[in-house]
Design an enzyme around this catalytic site. Structure first.
Site, PDB file in Angstrom:
ATOM      1  N   GLY A 147       0.788  -1.211  -0.073  1.00 34.75           N
ATOM      2  CA  GLY A 147       0.102  -0.060   0.083  1.00 34.75           C
ATOM      3  C   GLY A 147       0.818   1.189  -0.080  1.00 34.75           C
ATOM      4  N   LEU A 160      -1.212   7.346   2.504  1.00 32.59           N
ATOM      5  CA  LEU A 160      -0.149   8.364   3.390  1.00 32.59           C
ATOM      6  C   LEU A 160       0.724   7.176   4.459  1.00 32.59           C
ATOM      7  CD1 LEU A 160      -2.380  11.093   4.379  1.00 32.59           C
ATOM      8  CD2 LEU A 160      -0.613  10.998   3.103  1.00 32.59           C
ATOM      9  N   ALA A 161       0.027   6.313   4.845  1.00 37.45           N
ATOM     10  CA  ALA A 161       0.611   5.252   5.941  1.00 37.45           C
ATOM     11  C   ALA A 161       1.897   4.620   5.100  1.00 37.45           C
ATOM     12  CB  ALA A 161      -0.179   4.461   6.529  1.00 37.45           C
ATOM     13  N   GLY A 162       1.611   3.785   4.107  1.00 36.11           N
ATOM     14  CA  GLY A 162       2.357   2.911   3.271  1.00 36.11           C
ATOM     15  C   GLY A 162       3.490   3.828   2.565  1.00 36.11           C
ATOM     16  N   HIS A 214     -20.583   9.299   6.577  1.00 30.14           N
ATOM     17  CA  HIS A 214     -20.280  10.694   6.462  1.00 30.14           C
ATOM     18  C   HIS A 214     -21.508  11.304   6.184  1.00 30.14           C
ATOM     19  CE1 HIS A 214     -18.393  14.265   5.376  1.00 30.14           C
ATOM     20  NE2 HIS A 214     -17.392  13.992   5.881  1.00 30.14           N
ATOM     21  N   ARG A 249     -19.851  13.592  12.981  1.00 33.48           N
ATOM     22  CA  ARG A 249     -20.579  13.024  11.746  1.00 33.48           C
ATOM     23  C   ARG A 249     -21.696  11.981  12.096  1.00 33.48           C
ATOM     24  NH1 ARG A 249     -14.722  12.182   8.728  1.00 33.48           N
ATOM     25  NH2 ARG A 249     -14.524  14.153   8.046  1.00 33.48           N
ATOM     26  N   GLU A 276      -5.377   3.309   8.244  1.00 31.14           N
ATOM     27  CA  GLU A 276      -6.792   3.019   8.237  1.00 31.14           C
ATOM     28  C   GLU A 276      -7.055   1.561   8.302  1.00 31.14           C
ATOM     29  OE1 GLU A 276      -9.251   4.502   5.112  1.00 31.14           O
ATOM     30  OE2 GLU A 276     -10.979   3.551   5.969  1.00 31.14           O
ATOM     31  N   ARG A 278     -14.323   8.171  14.098  1.00 30.72           N
ATOM     32  CA  ARG A 278     -12.995   9.137  13.928  1.00 30.72           C
ATOM     33  C   ARG A 278     -13.498  10.492  13.587  1.00 30.72           C
ATOM     34  NH1 ARG A 278     -10.837  11.139   9.575  1.00 30.72           N
ATOM     35  NH2 ARG A 278     -12.149  10.137   8.018  1.00 30.72           N
TER      36      ARG A 278
END
Lengths: 222, 644, 252
Positions: free
Chosen positions: B41, B44-46, B267, B338, B433, B443
């Protein structure tokens, strides 16, 4: 990484074509100012004097070599870029591209070729005579460019072709000046619109300026 | 015995991470070069993890199913990223961000993880600015902030409506730099289909090359999953078409437990569904609720006439409009969290007051904001969003109120991880995530980007190093060894079985069926009755898949239908677990609303005595076994959320 | 609405492709272009054949995956959008729609309408970043950045890397893509340190990948879904030859 210098890079080549083009435009202005002397009703006295000056002055002669060099470079580098451009899309689209672009910008290469073809004729009629490659029309001194021009412009076919050619040159110039500025890295939200107007003005000025002469000959039947 | 050990460091909350960093094991530079890490992945994280790990000297292999790492769905995040910089001098602090996140998550997240997240949030902003992320600035040249739901301070950094894109491009740049450097090797258009275990440890993955169809085997001393959420189990969601649960699910079947699957975020401000051919829902940024007022007609007759397009919303008089959020939650009004906003919209539409041709939409009206600030100000604030809305719906939101409806957006649940972000399989890590760790049951806006980058840039490089310190003696394996061959063989067999079903239902049709069951029986409101029914309906889908699926084409070619089918079967299995988890959790908390568990005013009612735990599921011989990780709250007091 | 679709079909990079004609009927004007193609693919699957492959992912205009050349224009007959944001109401009922892949030497075809754009990744790898390691950055507010610089940088940074600039350019030039990245980073103080190195490396990589040269036609700007300005190309040009002419020679 392969050697990638200024003149071997894409942007470098564009830069060369652009600056060479700007130089050629300067030459056109000089040429135009001399040609406009044809309009003087003096039997070609001033025109021939100017022609003589351009043909004999040592500085001008040096510049003549430079001019040819620049002209040659403009063509060679354009060809280098264009061949690369053609190779960049080996398979063409089925639908012709309908993107919104300036009409003239698409045909710079084509108008360039037309200009080149005209120049060959032009050289045949004037420059090669001066060099002695081609003999002048019968009964006319090889220094009397005024007479040569008069003969040509009194031929309506030549005059019309001449005017059409300058329309193409106008198309070429209209895009070229603003384009050269972009290539040179000048794009400014304050000045670029002004440069575009100047570009348009120069194109119109040069093509109208040159075209005025055959029109004058056609009307006055001189 | 409880197999779950969260490995939370000792000491006071505020010192845990500092102490951890000071005492964790390290790998020296010479040894880092000998260690291979697989990252799956490039969101952003990967991307951030792969870049950060490459920078310190590991050999990293990074995989993504997209054609380029820059296309991961983090790119679609609009609003912003939180950090407790306190640049606005409005009283923000690490503790406050920690507290807001815990409270926003309805007290179902681990204190230590959330506190660490709040601690590193500031480093993220520094890092991103240094990378050239063009955050919004004020005229003095300092960074600007906006406010977001669930907080009383302005701590959200943003880059127009494209914060996710800019952060991802920053991480992608850092990743590209490591690729050029040779420390990271990039494998695009690859689907991870299996994790390879050797002696109980994660030692590699099996991927399918999506262009050639080839099954490839890759070795790593550790494997990091950064594969995003599973919202597409609902078919229609704001996720990308390719977002899937497959890597986490295949790991689950190999022993990486799955936590809180029923925590899904709906959402409130999405463009409503317009037809059964629809493939995807589009989110409109939460920031719209700052100036827009949400309403439906008071009278059902008016709603009916609106649905038939006999009248325009502008014909409804002020006194006939029900601004239901302002009515029900006078303190927070249109800016409630939300989950609350989504449920309130559903409540109104269920009462037959909804608009649009389907009756499943409410109005988000900017009339008053335009009157107050002028059309130019509104244009400056939301111009691009309004334009996007107009392109999709073909109505001018400056003239006619927008129509919105809730849609599946984010999944708080995911692969269970300990404090080190390691799953229950040693050597297998999960970040971003796809893990369950930081958001509890709900969240807050602008926290997903924060978590992804925190995990990737600032947490994983430490915790993974600590694990790898004991692996320096493990030599590289060739992928010709038995465990790899076996895993690849199993995948090959499964794909062959799938393509040879040659049934009558296309992948999309079956996926739509699954999505409809999920949404109808396990959507915004869930009850024992609906979930039991849902489970009953979902169970046959698995058989339907294996007996009736139709996958055209072959395996050894570029074939998106093969990709989609493989993802679908995992979604079907996950859907069942999700419902099971929802059925198990007999309380309402965050995104999970059990209709039996509500206060007299219709608000969510938590049951801290019985459900203050992470529901963690283990896969054993086709059965899902529940384990509980008790949540200990030493630093915050558990309260019922109140937005009235 | 009903449409006749002429779609380019090609098995893989090595095969010869050709146009196939399909009919789709009963399409809602509210459906997106891809939802129309989904409908078509469902039809094709029902007939037991291979559906049309096309690249798509986020379907909300930001990931940059989608890449269709529709009726002679990248991303179809609308401006400032990607193909996934195109809706069928933009077409006339009964219209024939011709769908082609991006055509460029640097973007070989993978299958049908899917092309390989990894050339863009290679250009970014050549220098489209600021060389800063994780964790060694100063406070985010340590360097004030003028709002105008940040805004212009953001304008350029909005590029989604879809390749419409290359697809629309008659020379298949990637200069808007490269210019956008050079401008995004070069306009910010933190990106200036390696600006001259960056522009030289990125241009060299671009040249080596088989893209054409810009002839300042600006079709790229007209078709860019994020409406990135060609002034970024001028900025790149300027940076490039200033670096080549005035910087001392260094090993890149």
């Amino acid at each position: 990484m392969a050697k990638h210098g200024l003149i071997t890079s894409s942007i470098g080549k564009k830069l060369i074509v652009g600056t060479a083009g700007l130089f050629l435009m300067m030459f056109l202005l000089v040429h135009l100012s001399i040609n406009l002397l044809l309009l003087r009703n003096d039997g070609g006295e001033w025109f021939n004097a100017a022609s003589h000056f351009m043909g004999s002055n040592i500085i001008v002669k040096i510049f003549e070599v430079v001019l040819f060099g620049v002209f040659f470079i403009h063509i060679i580098y354009t060809l280098l870029l264009t061949f690369k451009n053609w190779a960049s899309r080996p398979v063409k689209y089925f639908m012709t591209n309908k993107s919104q672009t300036s009409f003239f910008s698409k045909y710079m290469f084509h108008t360039g070729v037309i200009i080149f073809v005209f120049l060959v004729f032009h050289f045949w009629h004037f420059f090669f005579i001066k060099l002695g490659f081609v003999s002048p029309p019968q009964g006319i001194d090889s220094e009397n460019f005024y007479a040569m021009a008069s003969i040509l412009f009194n031929n309506p076919v030549y005059s019309i072709v001449y005017i059409i050619f300058f329309v193409f040159l106008g198309f070429h110039l209209n895009h070229s000046l603003q384009s050269a500025f972009q290539t040179l890295g000048f794009n400014h939200n304050l000045y670029t619109p002004f440069i575009k107007s100047v570009s348009m003005f120069c194109a119109v000025f040069i093509s109208v300026g040159f075209s005025v002469i055959p029109v004058f000959y056609l009307i006055t039947d001189k | 015995m409880n197999p779950l050990n969260a490995r939370i460091p000792e000491g006071p909350l505020a010192d845990k991470w500092t102490n951890y960093k000071a005492s964790c094991k390290l790998v020296n530079p010479a040894n880092k070069r000998k260690l291979d890490i697989i990252v799956v992945g490039t969101g952003l994280a990967g991307a951030s993890a792969a870049a950060a790990l490459g920078e310190v000297g590991y050999n990293v292999k990074v995989f993504c199913y997209q054609d380029s790492p820059r296309r991961a769905h983090s790119i679609a995040a609009q609003g912003g990223i939180n950090a407790d910089k306190n640049y606005q001098n409005d009283g923000d602090s690490v503790h406050r961000l920690f507290f807001d996140t815990i409270k926003g998550g309805d007290y179902r997240a681990r204190e230590a993880n959330v506190h660490r997240l709040a601690e590193v949030s500031n480093n993220i902003i520094d890092q991103c600015v240094a990378q050239g992320v063009p955050f919004a600035r004020d005229y003095g040249g300092a960074l600007d902030n906006r406010s977001f739901g669930g907080a009383q301070v302005s701590r959200t950094f943003y880059a127009r409506g494209q914060t996710g894109q800019q952060l991802l491009l920053g991480a992608y740049g850092a990743l590209s730099r490591q690729v050029a450097n040779g420390s990271v090797k990039l494998y695009n258009r690859r689907d991870m289909l299996e994790v390879v275990l050797v002696d109980g440890k994660a030692r590699g993955i099996i991927v399918r090359n999506l262009v050639t169809g080839e099954i490839e085997k890759h070795f790593g001393h550790a494997v990091v999953l950064a594969t995003g959420g599973y919202g597409n189990v609902y078919f229609l969601s704001t996720n990308a078409m390719g977002s899937n649960v497959t890597p986490c699910w295949r790991a689950y079947k190999k022993g990486a437990m799955f936590a809180n699957p029923c925590f899904t975020q709906i959402h409130p401000t999405c463009i409503p569904v317009h037809g059964d051919f629809q493939s995807k829902l589009t989110l409109m940024s939460e920031s719209l609720r700052n100036d827009g007022r949400i309403w439906v007609p008071k009278k059902v007759e008016d709603a009916e006439r609106l649905r038939k397009k006999e009248i325009s919303p502008n014909d409804i008089q002020e006194e006939d409009r029900d601004y239901y959020l302002e009515r029900r939650y006078p303190a927070f009004g249109n800016l409630v969290p939300r989950d609350v906003a989504s449920r309130a919209a559903k409540e109104r539409c269920d009462a037959n007051n909804g608009v649009s041709h389907s009756g499943l939409a409410v109005y988000l009206d900017f009339k008053d904001a335009i009157k107050r600030f002028g059309i130019d100000t509104i244009k400056a604030r939301y111009g691009n969003l309004f334009q996007m809305y107009q392109k999709i719906v073909d109505e001018d939101p400056y003239q006619v109120p927008m129509m919105i409806y809730p849609a599946v957006h984010y999944t708080m649940g995911g692969t269970w991880v300990d404090y080190n972000l390691m799953t229950t399989i040693p050597g297998l890590f999960a970040i971003g995530e796809c893990n369950f760790s930081d958001h509890g049951a709900n969240r807050l806006g602008a926290s997903a980007l924060m978590q992804g980058l925190a995990d990737g840039y600032f947490v994983l490089p430490y915790t993974l190093g600590s694990y790898l310190a004991d692996e320096i003696h493990s030599p590289r394996m060739t992928t010709e060894e038995a465990p790899f061959k076996e895993a690849a063989g199993e995948i090959d067999a499964m794909l062959n079985k799938m393509i040879n079903v040659k049934g009558s239902q296309s992948v999309d049709n079956l996926h739509k069926k699954l999505g409809k069951i999920m949404w109808d029986y396990c959507g915004m409101g869930r009850s024992e009755k609906s979930l039991t029914k849902g489970l009953e309906l979902i169970k046959p889908l698995k058989d339907e898949f294996w007996n009736d699926i139709k996958v055209p084409g072959g395996l050894n070619e570029y074939n998106p239908e093969v990709e989609k089918a493989g993802r679908l079967i995992d979604f079907i299995e996950l859907g069942e677990l999700l419902m099971k988890d929802a059925l198990n959790r007999k309380e309402s908390c965050g995104g999970h609303f059990r209709e039996e568990m509500q206060t007299e005013e219709g608000e969510a009612k938590r049951d801290d005595d019985n459900f203050r735990y992470v529901a963690t599921w283990e896969h054993q011989n086709g059965e899902h076994i529940l384990h509980k990780e008790e949540l200990v709250f030493e630093n915050v007091e558990l309260k019922q959320r109140n937005y009235k | 609405m009903d449409f006749t679709l002429k779609i380019w079909r090609q098995l893989d990079a090595g095969s010869k492709g050709k146009f196939e004609t399909y009919q789709v009927t009963n399409v809602s004007p509210d459906s997106s272009f891809f939802e129309m193609l989904d409908t078509l693919n469902q039809q094709i699957i029902d007939q037991g054949e291979m559906p049309v492959s096309f690249d798509h992912d986020c379907r909300e205009g930001i990931c940059g995956t989608c890449s269709l050349f529709v009726n002679g224009r990248p991303h179809g007959p609308d401006t400032g959008i990607t193909t996934c944001q195109l809706h069928m109401r933009r077409f006339k009922d009964g219209e024939t729609i011709v769908i082609e892949p991006w055509r460029a030497k640097a973007f070989p075809i993978v299958r049908d309408l899917v092309v390989d754009r990894s050339a863009f990744d290679k250009i970014i790898q050549a220098g489209g970043y600021i060389s800063v390691n994780t964790g060694c950055s100063p406070d985010a507010n340590a360097i004030p950045i003028p709002k105008r610089a940040a805004d212009l940088s953001m304008d350029a940074a909005a590029c989604i890397g879809c390749g419409a600039c290359v697809a629309s350019c008659k020379n298949a030039s990637a200069m808007l893509f490269v210019g956008a990245k050079v401008a995004h980073l070069g306009l910010l103080p933190q990106g200036k340190a390696e600006a001259s190195r960056r522009v030289q490396q990125m241009v060299a990589e671009m040249d080596s990948l088989g893209f054409g040269n810009c002839t300042n036609m600006y079709a790229c700007e007209a078709e860019c879904p994020k409406e990135i300005n060609v002034s970024t190309i001028a900025l790149m040009n300027r940076g490039f030859f200033m670096a080549k002419i005035f910087c001392e020679k260094e090993e890149l």
